[in-house]
Design a protein around this motif. Structure first.
Motif, PDB file in Angstrom:
ATOM      1  N   GLY A  25       0.572  -1.701  -0.264  1.00  0.00           N
ATOM      2  CA  GLY A  25       0.038  -0.386   0.359  1.00  0.00           C
ATOM      3  C   GLY A  25       1.030   1.695   0.131  1.00  0.00           C
ATOM      4  O   GLY A  25       0.877   1.735   0.450  1.00  0.00           O
ATOM      5  N   ILE A  26       1.989   0.962  -0.255  1.00  0.00           N
ATOM      6  CA  ILE A  26       2.759   2.360  -0.069  1.00  0.00           C
ATOM      7  C   ILE A  26       3.126   3.268  -1.504  1.00  0.00           C
ATOM      8  O   ILE A  26       2.991   2.175  -2.565  1.00  0.00           O
ATOM      9  N   SER A  27       2.551   4.156  -1.434  1.00  0.00           N
ATOM     10  CA  SER A  27       2.722   5.435  -2.884  1.00  0.00           C
ATOM     11  C   SER A  27       4.126   5.182  -3.937  1.00  0.00           C
ATOM     12  O   SER A  27       5.147   5.233  -2.322  1.00  0.00           O
ATOM     13  N   PRO A  28       4.342   4.630  -4.916  1.00  0.00           N
ATOM     14  CA  PRO A  28       5.712   4.383  -5.309  1.00  0.00           C
ATOM     15  C   PRO A  28       6.548   6.127  -5.721  1.00  0.00           C
ATOM     16  O   PRO A  28       7.492   6.103  -5.064  1.00  0.00           O
ATOM     17  N   ASP A  29       5.203   7.120  -5.354  1.00  0.00           N
ATOM     18  CA  ASP A  29       6.012   8.461  -5.051  1.00  0.00           C
ATOM     19  C   ASP A  29       6.499   8.598  -3.647  1.00  0.00           C
ATOM     20  O   ASP A  29       6.925   9.331  -3.345  1.00  0.00           O
ATOM     21  N   ASP A  30       6.111   7.526  -3.089  1.00  0.00           N
ATOM     22  CA  ASP A  30       7.344   7.494  -1.546  1.00  0.00           C
ATOM     23  C   ASP A  30       8.499   7.046  -1.601  1.00  0.00           C
ATOM     24  O   ASP A  30       8.852   7.194  -0.321  1.00  0.00           O
ATOM     25  N   LEU A  31       8.775   6.426  -2.690  1.00  0.00           N
ATOM     26  CA  LEU A  31      10.075   4.941  -2.533  1.00  0.00           C
ATOM     27  C   LEU A  31      11.013   5.853  -2.092  1.00  0.00           C
ATOM     28  O   LEU A  31      12.124   5.047  -2.020  1.00  0.00           O
ATOM     29  N   ASP A  32      10.479   7.256  -2.294  1.00  0.00           N
ATOM     30  CA  ASP A  32      12.540   7.581  -2.522  1.00  0.00           C
ATOM     31  C   ASP A  32      12.658   8.470  -1.048  1.00  0.00           C
ATOM     32  O   ASP A  32      13.756   9.328  -0.631  1.00  0.00           O
ATOM     33  N   ARG A  33      11.548   8.232  -0.718  1.00  0.00           N
ATOM     34  CA  ARG A  33      11.696   9.131   1.266  1.00  0.00           C
ATOM     35  C   ARG A  33      12.443   8.850   2.344  1.00  0.00           C
ATOM     36  O   ARG A  33      12.833   8.119   2.129  1.00  0.00           O
TER      37      ARG A  33
END
Length: 566
Positions: A25-33
């Protein structure tokens, strides 16, 4: 801060991690955080851990709001009152290093960027600090608070009081049913035991070292202050990541010495000595914590008299300002330039701490006592150190000389008490139960309770290479003698009738036998009938001496080995 968790987007590792995390459920947009481990020590075995899961939920929300990506990971977590049942309590000390290894496995293996550690019962805080020093990624320790008790309500006891009284009564056989009824209402909320034992002591050490936010220990579990500390810890971690502040910038000889000074000022647990030494070892810091306690103990006034050392409750200490207030009073004796997780120095953050009230927290000019509650001893019987705990103030006596009576287990010693073989003036020796001989340091508290039950607690001295509860603080009880008997220490050469001399004022414990006589004695042979298969066998094979904090590693990763010097 450069994020080690971010692999090239087209690499196999990145694609595989993306598949796992998007499925959660983690957004791909958050994977660089920045990826943060929330280290949880929750389990259903004890009240110590019962409130940690809700803290995780709040931390996840806070960390996400700060632009971070949180992942909960779990570790082993013992409770001294529960997981001490198996193999004579020998799993307790090894669990500290197991916690650090669990964290390394999960956090280093996943290459996460930072961690926030939920510290609760005794071994979790040192395990967290050891892992912080070992991995050297931004880390904040969160003291998760102590339990509400019947004693605090004024109509019952607390778990420590129940434990001691039950142990004493069990020496004579059955336990009074009234005590069993009292046990049902002793613990009235989640959190660690409420006295100034190892858990609260290590929580305060984390604050003194700068690895926990200001004003976070001691703290009532689930109180507004605890929740405020949780949220401030999340913000502090975000700041550490932004400024690239690492634990080895905070865990230094100066900050460890500050923690030792605090423990001497409040009469904390004797277990803090080996735990702080272990943190130093894992962080590559060259400091002899044993000698630090021994030296500073003679010049550090005791400012508090908190149970079990004296009449006041931990609640009283918290209400009087807690560790922050004691540290503010001690500031002339501290290294105030040490960095903290908030990115400011210890002196800067103590500027806002409440002042000493003069009753619960005394001033340097009018202390509660000028004799140390934690006494580190050295001498011909303990060349690398030993430790005793005393009440505040100390009524004495502080010297003892008597003939040795040697035993090789607490059970053998208890039987000798029952048979009348231990007399006033004797020095009872229980040996061969140290780190290697135990293995993992056998506990002799039952022996001390048996002495008390026969009114021998003040007239018989006790010496062991095992350990006692950090709450035992009456009579002359000397534990953690190093080097231990099983590794060739002189304790293994003691015979019945040998004179032992103890002086708490000078910090010495000596065997009054000529060296040439000792040289002619048969070397000590550890017991071979102790069941130690599995983890305990592994521990025995790799544990290092107490002078090195009883750690399992030979050096902190990436740092040269720094030998302890005397």
């Amino acid at each position: 801060m450069e994020l080690r968790s971010n692999f090239p987007s087209t690499s196999a590792l990145a694609v595989t991690r993306r598949a796992q995390w998007v499925s959660l459920g983690i957004s791909p947009d958050d994977l660089d955080r920045p990826k943060v481990a929330i280290v949880n020590t929750s389990n259903d075995l004890a009240a110590c851990f019962a409130h940690l899961d809700p803290i995780v939920a709040v931390l996840k929300e806070e960390l996400r709001g700060l632009g971070l990506l949180p992942f909960e990971v779990r570790t082993a977590a013992p409770s001294d009152f529960i997981t001490s049942a198996g193999r004579g309590g020998r799993y307790i000390l090894p669990s500290r290093d197991l916690i650090a290894n669990d964290i390394e496995t999960m956090v280093e293996g996943a290459q996460l960027d930072a961690m926030i550690c939920l510290s609760s019962c005794d071994k979790t805080t040192p395990g967290h600090l050891m892992a912080a020093g070992r991995l050297n990624i931004p880390t904040v320790v969160v003291p998760c608070g102590y339990q509400h008790s019947g004693l605090a309500d004024g109509d019952g006891g607390d778990v420590e009081e129940i434990f001691f009284e039950a142990a004493k009564q069990s020496v004579g056989g059955a336990i009074d049913p009234a005590l069993i009824d009292l046990a049902d209402t002793a613990i009235r909320g989640p959190g660690v035991c409420a006295g100034l034992a190892t858990a609260n002591s290590m929580h305060m050490c984390a604050e003194a070292m700068g690895m926990a936010v200001a004003g976070s220990a001691p703290v009532r579990a689930n109180s507004d202050r605890m929740w405020d500390g949780v949220r401030r810890a999340a913000r502090a971690l975000a700041g550490m990541i932004e400024q690239d502040i690492r634990p080895r910038q905070i865990i230094t000889a100066g900050s460890i010495t500050n923690a030792a000074r605090l423990m001497l000022a409040v009469g904390g647990s004797v277990n803090t000595i080996k735990h702080l030494q272990a943190v130093a070892e894992e962080s590559g810091v060259e400091v002899d914590v044993w000698e630090t306690y021994r030296t500073l103990g003679r010049e550090t006034p005791t400012l508090c008299s908190i149970r079990p050392n004296g009449p006041y409750l931990t609640e009283d200490l918290e209400d009087a300002g807690g560790a922050a207030t004691v540290l503010r009073e001690l500031l002339p004796l501290l290294d105030g330039d040490q960095l903290t997780v908030e990115g400011v120095t210890l002196a800067e953050r103590l500027a806002d701490a409440p002042r000493a009230d003069g009753t619960i927290v005394r001033t340097l000019d009018e202390p509660a006592s000028t004799t140390p509650a934690i006494v580190v001893l050295r001498g011909s019987l303990a060349g690398e150190g030993a430790v005793a705990k005393r009440p505040i103030p100390d009524p004495g006596p502080r010297t003892f000389r008597g003939p040795a009576r040697v035993f090789h287990s607490r059970e053998e010693g208890v039987e000798a008490i029952a048979d009348g073989k231990i007399k006033p003036g004797d020095v009872a020796i229980i040996r061969g139960i140290g780190l290697v001989g135990g293995p993992a340091m056998g506990m002799i508290s039952a022996f001390v309770f048996a002495l008390d039950a026969r009114d021998l607690g003040e007239s018989v001295a006790v010496i062991t290479d095992g350990q006692t509860s950090g709450l035992v603080n009456h009579g002359i009880v000397i534990g953690e003698v190093s080097p231990e008997a099983a590794t060739g220490g002189p304790l293994g050469l003691v015979e019945d009738g040998d004179l032992i001399d103890i002086d708490l004022a000078t910090g010495t414990v000596d065997l009054l036998v000529e060296p040439d006589v000792l040289a002619g004695r048969t070397p000590f042979e550890p017991r071979s009938d102790v069941d130690t298969h599995g983890l305990l066998d592994q521990y025995r094979a790799v544990v290092r001496p107490l002078a090195c904090g009883a750690v399992l590693c030979s050096r902190a990763p990436g740092l040269p080995r720094q030998e302890v010097t005397r």
